[in-house]
Write a protein that holds these residues in place. Structure first.
Motif, PDB file in Angstrom:
ATOM      1  N   LYS A 564     -38.448   5.590 -32.609  1.00  0.00           N
ATOM      2  CA  LYS A 564     -39.130   4.508 -31.893  1.00  0.00           C
ATOM      3  C   LYS A 564     -38.216   3.784 -30.906  1.00  0.00           C
ATOM      4  CE  LYS A 564     -42.669   3.444 -35.395  1.00  0.00           C
ATOM      5  NZ  LYS A 564     -43.838   3.637 -34.501  1.00  0.00           N
ATOM      6  N   ARG A 565     -36.949   4.124 -30.873  1.00  0.00           N
ATOM      7  CA  ARG A 565     -36.018   3.354 -30.047  1.00  0.00           C
ATOM      8  C   ARG A 565     -36.315   3.479 -28.556  1.00  0.00           C
ATOM      9  NH1 ARG A 565     -33.472   8.233 -30.529  1.00  0.00           N
ATOM     10  NH2 ARG A 565     -31.994   8.855 -28.873  1.00  0.00           N
ATOM     11  N   MET A 566     -37.080   4.504 -28.146  1.00  0.00           N
ATOM     12  CA  MET A 566     -37.442   4.651 -26.739  1.00  0.00           C
ATOM     13  C   MET A 566     -38.817   4.065 -26.443  1.00  0.00           C
ATOM     14  SD  MET A 566     -34.668   5.965 -25.861  1.00  0.00           S
ATOM     15  CE  MET A 566     -35.054   6.117 -24.124  1.00  0.00           C
ATOM     16  N   GLN A 567     -39.482   3.525 -27.465  1.00  0.00           N
ATOM     17  CA  GLN A 567     -40.818   2.952 -27.282  1.00  0.00           C
ATOM     18  C   GLN A 567     -40.808   1.425 -27.349  1.00  0.00           C
ATOM     19  OE1 GLN A 567     -43.367   4.713 -30.251  1.00  0.00           O
ATOM     20  NE2 GLN A 567     -42.316   6.688 -30.103  1.00  0.00           N
ATOM     21  N   GLU A 680     -43.327 -11.675 -19.734  1.00  0.00           N
ATOM     22  CA  GLU A 680     -44.505 -11.438 -18.900  1.00  0.00           C
ATOM     23  C   GLU A 680     -44.614  -9.964 -18.533  1.00  0.00           C
ATOM     24  OE1 GLU A 680     -46.892 -13.556 -18.292  1.00  0.00           O
ATOM     25  OE2 GLU A 680     -45.776 -14.948 -19.589  1.00  0.00           O
ATOM     26  N   LYS A 681     -43.486  -9.328 -18.282  1.00  0.00           N
ATOM     27  CA  LYS A 681     -43.497  -7.897 -17.975  1.00  0.00           C
ATOM     28  C   LYS A 681     -43.967  -7.089 -19.186  1.00  0.00           C
ATOM     29  CE  LYS A 681     -42.566  -4.359 -15.322  1.00  0.00           C
ATOM     30  NZ  LYS A 681     -43.349  -4.095 -14.089  1.00  0.00           N
ATOM     31  N   PHE A 682     -43.546  -7.515 -20.370  1.00  0.00           N
ATOM     32  CA  PHE A 682     -43.976  -6.812 -21.580  1.00  0.00           C
ATOM     33  C   PHE A 682     -45.488  -6.855 -21.726  1.00  0.00           C
ATOM     34  CE2 PHE A 682     -45.365  -7.237 -26.008  1.00  0.00           C
ATOM     35  CZ  PHE A 682     -44.960  -6.019 -26.530  1.00  0.00           C
ATOM     36  N   PHE A 683     -46.087  -8.046 -21.509  1.00  0.00           N
ATOM     37  CA  PHE A 683     -47.538  -8.157 -21.667  1.00  0.00           C
ATOM     38  C   PHE A 683     -48.266  -7.318 -20.626  1.00  0.00           C
ATOM     39  CE2 PHE A 683     -46.270 -12.496 -23.383  1.00  0.00           C
ATOM     40  CZ  PHE A 683     -46.358 -12.090 -24.707  1.00  0.00           C
ATOM     41  N   GLU A 684     -47.755  -7.250 -19.423  1.00  0.00           N
ATOM     42  CA  GLU A 684     -48.369  -6.417 -18.391  1.00  0.00           C
ATOM     43  C   GLU A 684     -48.342  -4.945 -18.798  1.00  0.00           C
ATOM     44  OE1 GLU A 684     -46.400  -7.136 -14.731  1.00  0.00           O
ATOM     45  OE2 GLU A 684     -46.892  -9.288 -14.680  1.00  0.00           O
ATOM     46  N   PHE A 692     -44.227   2.901 -22.503  1.00  0.00           N
ATOM     47  CA  PHE A 692     -43.143   2.267 -21.768  1.00  0.00           C
ATOM     48  C   PHE A 692     -41.931   2.188 -22.673  1.00  0.00           C
ATOM     49  CE2 PHE A 692     -45.892  -0.943 -23.636  1.00  0.00           C
ATOM     50  CZ  PHE A 692     -45.021  -1.774 -24.312  1.00  0.00           C
ATOM     51  N   SER A 693     -40.793   1.898 -22.079  1.00  0.00           N
ATOM     52  CA  SER A 693     -39.536   1.873 -22.821  1.00  0.00           C
ATOM     53  C   SER A 693     -38.963   0.462 -22.837  1.00  0.00           C
ATOM     54  CB  SER A 693     -38.530   2.834 -22.183  1.00  0.00           C
ATOM     55  OG  SER A 693     -38.117   2.341 -20.912  1.00  0.00           O
ATOM     56  N   MET A 698     -36.728  -5.262 -19.774  1.00  0.00           N
ATOM     57  CA  MET A 698     -35.423  -5.897 -19.908  1.00  0.00           C
ATOM     58  C   MET A 698     -35.366  -7.124 -19.004  1.00  0.00           C
ATOM     59  SD  MET A 698     -31.682  -4.096 -19.544  1.00  0.00           S
ATOM     60  CE  MET A 698     -32.045  -3.514 -17.886  1.00  0.00           C
ATOM     61  N   GLY A 699     -34.857  -8.234 -19.538  1.00  0.00           N
ATOM     62  CA  GLY A 699     -34.848  -9.488 -18.808  1.00  0.00           C
ATOM     63  C   GLY A 699     -33.605  -9.690 -17.974  1.00  0.00           C
ATOM     64  N   PRO A 700     -33.410 -10.918 -17.484  1.00  0.00           N
ATOM     65  CA  PRO A 700     -32.232 -11.243 -16.671  1.00  0.00           C
ATOM     66  C   PRO A 700     -30.960 -11.199 -17.509  1.00  0.00           C
ATOM     67  CG  PRO A 700     -33.471 -13.230 -17.202  1.00  0.00           C
ATOM     68  CD  PRO A 700     -34.292 -12.075 -17.679  1.00  0.00           C
ATOM     69  N   PRO A 701     -29.821 -11.355 -16.870  1.00  0.00           N
ATOM     70  CA  PRO A 701     -28.561 -11.299 -17.622  1.00  0.00           C
ATOM     71  C   PRO A 701     -28.472 -12.373 -18.705  1.00  0.00           C
ATOM     72  CG  PRO A 701     -28.149 -11.121 -15.267  1.00  0.00           C
ATOM     73  CD  PRO A 701     -29.600 -11.473 -15.417  1.00  0.00           C
ATOM     74  N   THR A 702     -27.780 -12.043 -19.757  1.00  0.00           N
ATOM     75  CA  THR A 702     -27.530 -13.008 -20.831  1.00  0.00           C
ATOM     76  C   THR A 702     -26.730 -14.178 -20.263  1.00  0.00           C
ATOM     77  OG1 THR A 702     -27.432 -11.169 -22.392  1.00  0.00           O
ATOM     78  CG2 THR A 702     -26.557 -13.275 -23.137  1.00  0.00           C
ATOM     79  N   PRO A 703     -27.149 -15.432 -20.533  1.00  0.00           N
ATOM     80  CA  PRO A 703     -26.415 -16.576 -19.964  1.00  0.00           C
ATOM     81  C   PRO A 703     -24.961 -16.580 -20.394  1.00  0.00           C
ATOM     82  CG  PRO A 703     -27.963 -17.292 -21.662  1.00  0.00           C
ATOM     83  CD  PRO A 703     -28.278 -15.860 -21.377  1.00  0.00           C
TER      84      PRO A 703
END
Length: 729
Positions: A564-567, A680-684, A692-693, A698-703
């Motif tokens: 499942k790591r690619m899902q 938001e991208k995940f819900f889309e 999708f993978s 994946m979000g913005p850089p870690t602060p």
């Protein structure tokens, strides 16, 4: 003016006043000396055994005079004379033998105590009418006695020309938490295996019988743990008495037939006592006598065996404690049917009925119970975030603000009883779903309603920020990790879909004991698997799984997670407990990571909840690692992964939670870690229904403040100590 008045009074009455003062002083001194003398005389009499009470004085009352006698006797120092304890009553001039029934009980809620008192009253009335050779029955609370005085040898008392033989009647409830019953069972084992003591030190008893109280909602059958502790008591008592079971074990369900079964057992026991008093022994004609088949004895079938199961005496296999209620192994001999067993089929029952002690305990801890098997509770980090005092590690690692998070579970039941569980061991346990199933719509609406009610209760708490309070009235994230095993719920996919339709992200945590359900799970925002040990022995010690094939289930789940790591985003969660799963296990953990190849590995120090359940499991503050120890472990694990050629690195930390994150370099882009999530991208992607993978959302850089080495505390918030005073960060 005043001084002249006082002087005149002294001149007139000074002598009288002086005599009165002297008299008061003398009287006070005399009383004090009398008190010292009386106390010294009392101590002398006690230490020298000079109390005026005789043993007979301790037997006149019906409510455990023996308990008073034993307590008084223990105040006198014991004298070891080296003589072997006599296991059979000595003949006293051919005197008459009388039987002393003792009703032993233990109770947390008082129900077993009430039943014991009821049986005591019934027995007293019965023997007054019929048999003078049976003494007045007495009540013994297992929590109020020195167990060695009653089970290492029988408390034999001789009266002139009489011999007193005891008849033990034990009323034993079964609990899924550690109680004094576990200590007594351990004592039985120690006594039986002690080479200095006769293996059957209670063979001088006239007999014994056990009645068990259980709950079939949690343990539907004997094989699944119903009345397991009562059966364990019966097994050990048979060994300690030399197989003097006088009447079969009675068992009753506290929520259905306990009273009826208990009345039947009491009637049978009283009849047996009458027969024993008349014949002087159990004899073959007494119901329940004969060979005692113990639960740890089992005939092993050979390929050439032609005997039927009945000819092999039908001895049952081991019935372990509540940590091993997975049932009997396939192919073993069937359990004997108890006379109290109901043959009427029963439909599914609620997991947590409103009238149950479990419901009371969970609601007292702050849970809102939804339907019959679900719950919601506000997290302490939610309260902290509302007051601007910091969010949990999920904000540092994944961008989840704690005041926007709902913590819930569709299944309060779990298949492990981890030593570090901070839910106080009050939730139900089980290896398969055997309860009513509530519809996911009801659970979803109930969880939201319960969460919002708890948020509203924070309205008047000092320090709550108005803007965060308003934000909290819109749930944005759901942590399916409250308690129990969420993946256990039969409609978990439907429930997760409801979350996603309302644009609520899902973090689902499982304990790697349900591979079939894990394989059938549809995409969630992030999937956790608890990895609490690196080998089977340690896993059994720390998680205390109920499944017998727990390690096979565990390794199967790792394989499923690899697929499942690619899902979806997958996470290994390591909870480190000093003395249980840290020392010399880094290499083993690295091997598990190689098998599962998760996207992330969270390493967190255990949180000690400070309950008696934790203490009895061997967990104390000494088992809580310091953050420096967590850092050392994380660095060692990272090195071990590099040696295996695995592409991982240390990405982030949250020192306040004693937690660090190792991430796959799939999330290391352009020289920066990207552990945050684009929700938001995940819900889309989810709404489109296509595969999708994890990289796709994946979000913005870690602060920067959350990166490894920077502490991980949100600079917008203020850290405080236990007294609410600000701490410099």
């Amino acid at each position: 003016m005043l001084s002249s008045v006082l002087l005149a009074a002294w001149n007139g009455y000074g002598l009288a006043i002086s005599f009165v003062c002297v008299g008061v002083i003398v009287l006070f001194w005399w009383k004090k000396q009398q008190g010292k003398s009386s106390h010294a005389s009392f101590l002398s009499a006690t230490l020298l055994g000079g109390d005026t009470k005789s043993e007979a004085d301790y037997r006149g009352d019906s409510k455990l005079q023996i308990k008073d006698f034993e307590r008084h006797r223990r105040q006198i120092p014991k004298r070891v004379n080296g003589n072997k304890i006599r296991t059979t009553p000595a003949k006293v001039g051919g005197g008459h033998t009388r039987i002393q029934p003792l009703f032993f009980f233990f109770s947390l809620t008082g129900s077993t105590n009430r039943r014991a008192e009821k049986a005591l009253q019934r027995a007293s009335e019965h023997f007054k009418r019929q048999d003078s050779s049976i003494l007045e029955p007495q009540l013994v609370d297992l929590a109020a006695i020195d167990h060695e005085d009653f089970f290492e040898h029988a408390p034999m008392l001789h009266q002139s020309q009489e011999i007193i033989k005891y008849f033990y009647l034990l009323l034993i409830p079964s609990y899924d938490i550690d109680t004094i019953l576990d200590s007594v069972l351990k004592l039985f084992e120690d006594i039986h295996n002690d080479f200095r003591i006769d293996t059957a030190p209670l063979s001088c008893l006239a007999g014994y019988s056990v009645f068990g109280l259980g709950d079939k909602d949690g343990w539907s059958s004997v094989a699944n743990g119903f009345c397991s502790q009562a059966l364990d008591f019966d097994r050990w008592m048979a060994k300690l008495t030399g197989q003097k079971r006088a009447f079969p074990v009675g068992m009753g369900d506290v929520k259905s037939d306990a009273d009826a079964r208990f009345d039947e057992w009491t009637a049978g026991v009283l009849s047996t006592l009458t027969d024993v008093a008349a014949s002087g022994s159990l004899g073959e004609g007494v119901v329940g006598s004969g060979e005692a088949f113990e639960s740890d004895e089992e005939d092993i079938k050979t390929p050439n065996s032609n005997h039927s199961e009945r000819s092999q005496k039908g001895r049952p296999s081991s019935i372990g404690d509540l940590e091993d209620i997975g049932g009997k192994a396939p192919g073993s001999s069937p359990l004997p049917i108890d006379f109290t067993t109901s043959l009427q089929p029963q439909g599914p029952k609620p997991m947590v009925p409103i009238s149950s002690p479990t419901y009371t305990a969970l609601t007292k801890q702050g849970y809102t119970i939804i339907g019959t098997h679900s719950g919601v509770k506000i997290c302490r980090w939610t309260k902290s975030a509302l007051r601007g005092r910091g969010s949990c590690y999920k904000y540092s690692f994944y961008g989840i603000q704690s005041h926007l998070c709902m913590e819930t579970t569709p299944s309060l039941s779990c298949s492990n009883k981890c030593v570090f569980c901070w839910r106080h061991g009050t939730n139900p346990v089980g290896t398969s779903w055997r309860w009513q199933v509530d519809p996911p719509e009801m659970i979803f609406e109930g969880a939201k309603e319960g969460h919002y009610k708890k948020i509203k209760m924070m309205r008047g708490v000092p320090g709550v920020r108005a803007e965060r309070f308003q934000e909290a009235m819109r749930i944005r994230h759901c942590a399916l990790s409250l308690v129990g095993e969420p993946i256990f719920y039969p409609h978990i996919n439907e429930f997760v879909s409801m979350l996603h339709r309302e644009r609520i992200s899902s973090f689902l945590v499982c304990n790697a004991q349900h591979p079939d359900q894990l394989a059938a799970l549809k995409p969630v925002t992030q999937l956790y698997v608890s990895i609490d040990a690196s080998n089977a022995e340690s896993l059994k010690k720390i998680d205390r799984p109920l499944h017998r094939d727990y390690w096979q289930r565990f390794t199967r789940c790792l394989g499923i997670l690899r697929e499942k790591r690619m899902q979806m985003r997958t996470v290994f969660r390591l909870t480190l407990v000093k003395g249980f799963n840290i020392e010399e296990e880094v290499e083993g953990y690295a091997d598990l990571v190689a098998k599962g190849l998760p996207c992330f590995v969270e390493i967190k120090g255990v949180t000690y909840c400070g309950t008696s359940t934790s203490a009895s499991a061997g967990l104390t503050m000494q088992n809580v690692p310091f953050y420096e120890e967590i850092v050392a472990f994380v660095e060692a694990l990272n090195v071990a992964l590099e040696r295996r050629g695995l592409d991982y690195g240390i990405a982030a930390e949250h020192a306040h939670s004693c937690c660090a994150l190792i991430a796959s370099r799939r999330f290391f882009v352009e020289g920066k870690w990207h552990t945050l999530i684009d929700y938001e991208k995940f819900f889309e992607l989810w709404q489109k229904g296509r595969k999708f993978s994890p990289e796709d959302y994946m979000g913005p850089p870690t602060p920067e403040w959350a990166n490894w080495g920077n502490g991980g505390f949100d600079p917008r918030d203020q850290r405080v100590d236990r007294k609410g005073r600000a701490i410099a960060t």
